[in-house]
Design a protein around this motif. Structure first.
Motif, PDB file in Angstrom:
ATOM      1  N   SER A  83       0.824  -1.208   0.000  1.00 16.72           N
ATOM      2  CA  SER A  83       0.000   0.000   0.000  1.00 16.72           C
ATOM      3  C   SER A  83       0.857   1.256   0.000  1.00 16.72           C
ATOM      4  O   SER A  83       0.547   2.231  -0.702  1.00 16.72           O
ATOM      5  CB  SER A  83      -0.934  -0.006   1.221  1.00 16.72           C
ATOM      6  N   LEU A  84       1.922   1.252   0.781  1.00 11.77           N
ATOM      7  CA  LEU A  84       2.779   2.436   0.812  1.00 11.77           C
ATOM      8  C   LEU A  84       3.467   2.678  -0.524  1.00 11.77           C
ATOM      9  O   LEU A  84       3.655   3.825  -0.951  1.00 11.77           O
ATOM     10  CB  LEU A  84       3.829   2.281   1.928  1.00 11.77           C
ATOM     11  N   HIS A  85       3.832   1.597  -1.198  1.00 10.03           N
ATOM     12  CA  HIS A  85       4.442   1.775  -2.518  1.00 10.03           C
ATOM     13  C   HIS A  85       3.422   2.340  -3.510  1.00 10.03           C
ATOM     14  O   HIS A  85       3.755   3.203  -4.332  1.00 10.03           O
ATOM     15  CB  HIS A  85       4.978   0.442  -3.025  1.00 10.03           C
ATOM     16  N   VAL A  86       2.181   1.871  -3.419  1.00  6.96           N
ATOM     17  CA  VAL A  86       1.129   2.399  -4.292  1.00  6.96           C
ATOM     18  C   VAL A  86       0.882   3.877  -3.994  1.00  6.96           C
ATOM     19  O   VAL A  86       0.747   4.713  -4.906  1.00  6.96           O
ATOM     20  CB  VAL A  86      -0.162   1.585  -4.119  1.00  6.96           C
ATOM     21  N   ILE A  87       0.822   4.211  -2.725  1.00 14.46           N
ATOM     22  CA  ILE A  87       0.623   5.614  -2.339  1.00 14.46           C
ATOM     23  C   ILE A  87       1.767   6.486  -2.861  1.00 14.46           C
ATOM     24  O   ILE A  87       1.545   7.599  -3.350  1.00 14.46           O
ATOM     25  CB  ILE A  87       0.500   5.717  -0.804  1.00 14.46           C
ATOM     26  N   LYS A  88       2.982   5.979  -2.752  1.00  9.00           N
ATOM     27  CA  LYS A  88       4.132   6.726  -3.270  1.00  9.00           C
ATOM     28  C   LYS A  88       4.005   6.954  -4.763  1.00  9.00           C
ATOM     29  O   LYS A  88       4.278   8.065  -5.265  1.00  9.00           O
ATOM     30  CB  LYS A  88       5.416   5.942  -2.961  1.00  9.00           C
ATOM     31  N   LEU A  89       3.572   5.934  -5.503  1.00  9.84           N
ATOM     32  CA  LEU A  89       3.418   6.057  -6.952  1.00  9.84           C
ATOM     33  C   LEU A  89       2.341   7.073  -7.303  1.00  9.84           C
ATOM     34  O   LEU A  89       2.532   7.941  -8.170  1.00  9.84           O
ATOM     35  CB  LEU A  89       3.085   4.685  -7.544  1.00  9.84           C
ATOM     36  N   LYS A  90       1.215   7.002  -6.613  1.00  8.57           N
ATOM     37  CA  LYS A  90       0.120   7.922  -6.903  1.00  8.57           C
ATOM     38  C   LYS A  90       0.470   9.353  -6.494  1.00  8.57           C
ATOM     39  O   LYS A  90       0.062  10.325  -7.145  1.00  8.57           O
ATOM     40  CB  LYS A  90      -1.162   7.458  -6.205  1.00  8.57           C
ATOM     41  N   ALA A  91       1.230   9.493  -5.410  1.00 10.86           N
ATOM     42  CA  ALA A  91       1.665  10.831  -5.008  1.00 10.86           C
ATOM     43  C   ALA A  91       2.590  11.430  -6.060  1.00 10.86           C
ATOM     44  O   ALA A  91       2.527  12.641  -6.352  1.00 10.86           O
ATOM     45  CB  ALA A  91       2.362  10.757  -3.652  1.00 10.86           C
ATOM     46  N   ALA A  92       3.453  10.599  -6.649  1.00  5.22           N
ATOM     47  CA  ALA A  92       4.339  11.090  -7.707  1.00  5.22           C
ATOM     48  C   ALA A  92       3.535  11.527  -8.928  1.00  5.22           C
ATOM     49  O   ALA A  92       3.845  12.544  -9.568  1.00  5.22           O
ATOM     50  CB  ALA A  92       5.343  10.001  -8.080  1.00  5.22           C
ATOM     51  N   ARG A 124      -8.162   7.042  -0.023  1.00  6.25           N
ATOM     52  CA  ARG A 124      -8.862   5.768   0.075  1.00  6.25           C
ATOM     53  C   ARG A 124      -7.903   4.633   0.440  1.00  6.25           C
ATOM     54  O   ARG A 124      -8.212   3.793   1.297  1.00  6.25           O
ATOM     55  CB  ARG A 124      -9.554   5.458  -1.254  1.00  6.25           C
ATOM     56  N   LEU A 125      -6.717   4.606  -0.206  1.00  2.00           N
ATOM     57  CA  LEU A 125      -5.735   3.557   0.083  1.00  2.00           C
ATOM     58  C   LEU A 125      -5.246   3.628   1.529  1.00  2.00           C
ATOM     59  O   LEU A 125      -5.034   2.596   2.170  1.00  2.00           O
ATOM     60  CB  LEU A 125      -4.551   3.685  -0.878  1.00  2.00           C
ATOM     61  N   THR A 126      -5.065   4.843   2.021  1.00  2.00           N
ATOM     62  CA  THR A 126      -4.626   4.997   3.408  1.00  2.00           C
ATOM     63  C   THR A 126      -5.663   4.432   4.370  1.00  2.00           C
ATOM     64  O   THR A 126      -5.342   3.699   5.314  1.00  2.00           O
ATOM     65  CB  THR A 126      -4.364   6.476   3.725  1.00  2.00           C
ATOM     66  N   ALA A 127      -6.934   4.761   4.109  1.00  2.00           N
ATOM     67  CA  ALA A 127      -8.005   4.238   4.964  1.00  2.00           C
ATOM     68  C   ALA A 127      -8.088   2.718   4.867  1.00  2.00           C
ATOM     69  O   ALA A 127      -8.283   2.021   5.886  1.00  2.00           O
ATOM     70  CB  ALA A 127      -9.338   4.872   4.570  1.00  2.00           C
ATOM     71  N   GLU A 128      -7.940   2.171   3.648  1.00  2.00           N
ATOM     72  CA  GLU A 128      -7.987   0.725   3.477  1.00  2.00           C
ATOM     73  C   GLU A 128      -6.828   0.036   4.202  1.00  2.00           C
ATOM     74  O   GLU A 128      -6.997  -1.037   4.792  1.00  2.00           O
ATOM     75  CB  GLU A 128      -7.962   0.375   1.987  1.00  2.00           C
ATOM     76  N   THR A 129      -5.648   0.666   4.142  1.00  2.00           N
ATOM     77  CA  THR A 129      -4.486   0.086   4.811  1.00  2.00           C
ATOM     78  C   THR A 129      -4.695   0.035   6.317  1.00  2.00           C
ATOM     79  O   THR A 129      -4.378  -0.966   6.981  1.00  2.00           O
ATOM     80  CB  THR A 129      -3.223   0.897   4.487  1.00  2.00           C
ATOM     81  N   ALA A 136      -6.691  15.619  -8.441  1.00  2.87           N
ATOM     82  CA  ALA A 136      -7.698  15.399  -7.401  1.00  2.87           C
ATOM     83  C   ALA A 136      -8.067  13.931  -7.303  1.00  2.87           C
ATOM     84  O   ALA A 136      -8.269  13.394  -6.194  1.00  2.87           O
ATOM     85  CB  ALA A 136      -8.935  16.246  -7.694  1.00  2.87           C
ATOM     86  N   GLN A 137      -8.153  13.249  -8.450  1.00  2.00           N
ATOM     87  CA  GLN A 137      -8.469  11.822  -8.433  1.00  2.00           C
ATOM     88  C   GLN A 137      -7.379  11.019  -7.717  1.00  2.00           C
ATOM     89  O   GLN A 137      -7.670  10.102  -6.935  1.00  2.00           O
ATOM     90  CB  GLN A 137      -8.639  11.321  -9.866  1.00  2.00           C
ATOM     91  N   GLU A 138      -6.126  11.368  -8.020  1.00  2.00           N
ATOM     92  CA  GLU A 138      -5.019  10.639  -7.392  1.00  2.00           C
ATOM     93  C   GLU A 138      -4.991  10.892  -5.884  1.00  2.00           C
ATOM     94  O   GLU A 138      -4.734   9.973  -5.090  1.00  2.00           O
ATOM     95  CB  GLU A 138      -3.684  11.050  -8.017  1.00  2.00           C
ATOM     96  N   LEU A 139      -5.257  12.109  -5.450  1.00  2.00           N
ATOM     97  CA  LEU A 139      -5.276  12.410  -4.021  1.00  2.00           C
ATOM     98  C   LEU A 139      -6.425  11.677  -3.326  1.00  2.00           C
ATOM     99  O   LEU A 139      -6.273  11.192  -2.202  1.00  2.00           O
ATOM    100  CB  LEU A 139      -5.391  13.921  -3.806  1.00  2.00           C
TER     101      LEU A 139
END
Length: 340
Positions: free
Chosen positions: A173-182, A204-209, A196-199
């Protein structure tokens, strides 16, 4: 011989019985004080001296067959605390009791042979009884220690399993978040809507994690293959990687958890360690294959994660295979057909 035994026993008076009490009392004290600690040297020496004197008296006076019990118990306790040469010492102790008992033959008399047999029988019997009891106690202690070790091992296995699951959840999840943040950072000025979609996806990913970690702590976490597949396709698309999926639309098979775990590990490794243009995912009820190009042979493969994954797949009855040919990396997991 039976008449001789009876005669020897019936001829033992109360005075003769009292004379063996000090030896038996000291031997009992030695026996009772060594259960949880080494024997007291002074007590052992005192009991041995009184025990030998009592045995010599019983042999010469042909008085009481219990005269050999004191020294026998003391000698047996000494034997049980010896680590080397216990068998030879045991034989020597028994022969020593027999030799002292044979003093009855020097004293003569009609019951001399019977006295030798009785003293030897009683003495050797007590030696073997104490040694055997110690062996049983040692065996019980070893069994208890084995049970304790098994409990500790079970706890360690559970901790390792929990740590591996937590690593899978948070690492992925953290790797996915890093990719989407980039992606959001790159598009924040040129494409506000996509940013806005990526944020939103990051939120959502943070809450799921957090939710997955909570369910893992409560032992209710389970991987879903369809969700992992959709997530992998989305991630590869966000990274500009084409994805080809061969997955018949049917109910999840018996190995859904293992396949979902493998797909998650493969997705993370591809995003971290490769520069692919195409990822192919093939899923059947008994086999999962993930293949990608852009694999660099000059880089070390993520062996630690794959080794842990391989252990878990083997525990479930499957086989994990890895193949790296040219720039193509293939990760596959297979189970025997019909294995559940």
């Amino acid at each position: 011989m039976a008449i001789g035994f009876a005669g020897a026993l019936s001829s033992t008076g109360w005075q003769d019985a009292i004379l063996v009490v000090p030896s038996l009392a000291l031997a009992a004290a030695v026996l009772l004080t060594v259960r949880d600690r080494p024997p007291n040297p002074l007590l052992m020496v005192g009991s041995a001296v009184v025990g030998v004197a009592t045995l010599v008296w019983a042999a010469l006076e042909q008085a009481n067959p219990a005269g050999s019990a004191g020294i026998a118990i003391t000698a047996a306790v000494w034997l049980t605390h010896r680590r080397a040469g216990r068998a030879a010492l045991l034989v020597s102790t028994c022969l020593g009791i027999l030799a002292v008992a044979c003093l009855a033959l020097l004293a003569g008399g009609p019951d001399a042979a019977v006295t030798v047999v009785l003293l030897t029988f009683v003495g050797i019997g007590w030696v073997l009884a104490v040694v055997e009891s110690d062996n049983e106690n040692r065996l019980v202690d070893l069994l208890e220690q084995a049970k304790d070790n098994e409990r500790e091992l079970s706890i360690l296995r559970e901790r390792n399993r929990f740590a591996a699951d937590l690593h899978d959840i948070q690492g992925h999840s953290l790797h996915v978040i890093k990719l989407k943040a980039a992606v959001a950072k790159r598009l924040q000025l040129t494409d506000p809507d996509r940013t806005a979609q990526e944020l939103t996806a990051i939120e959502r990913l943070t809450a799921e994690t957090i939710d997955q970690a909570r369910r893992l702590a409560n032992s209710t976490h389970a991987l879903v293959l369809a969700a992992e597949l959709a997530n992998a396709v989305e991630l590869f698309g966000a990274a500009g990687i084409r994805t080809r999926v061969d997955h018949p639309q049917r109910a999840p098979g018996p190995h859904e958890t293992e396949f979902a775990l493998t797909l998650r590990e493969a997705t993370t490794n591809i995003l971290r360690h490769a520069r692919p243009t195409l990822v192919t995912i093939s899923i059947t009820p008994d086999r999962l294959v993930v293949r990608n190009d852009g694999a660099d042979r000059g880089k070390d493969s993520p062996s630690r994660g794959l080794a842990t994954l391989g252990d878990r797949i083997r525990e479930a009855g499957g086989v994990l295979d890895v193949d790296h040919a040219d720039d193509t990396f293939t990760l596959s997991v297979s189970f025997e057909r019909g294995l559940s």
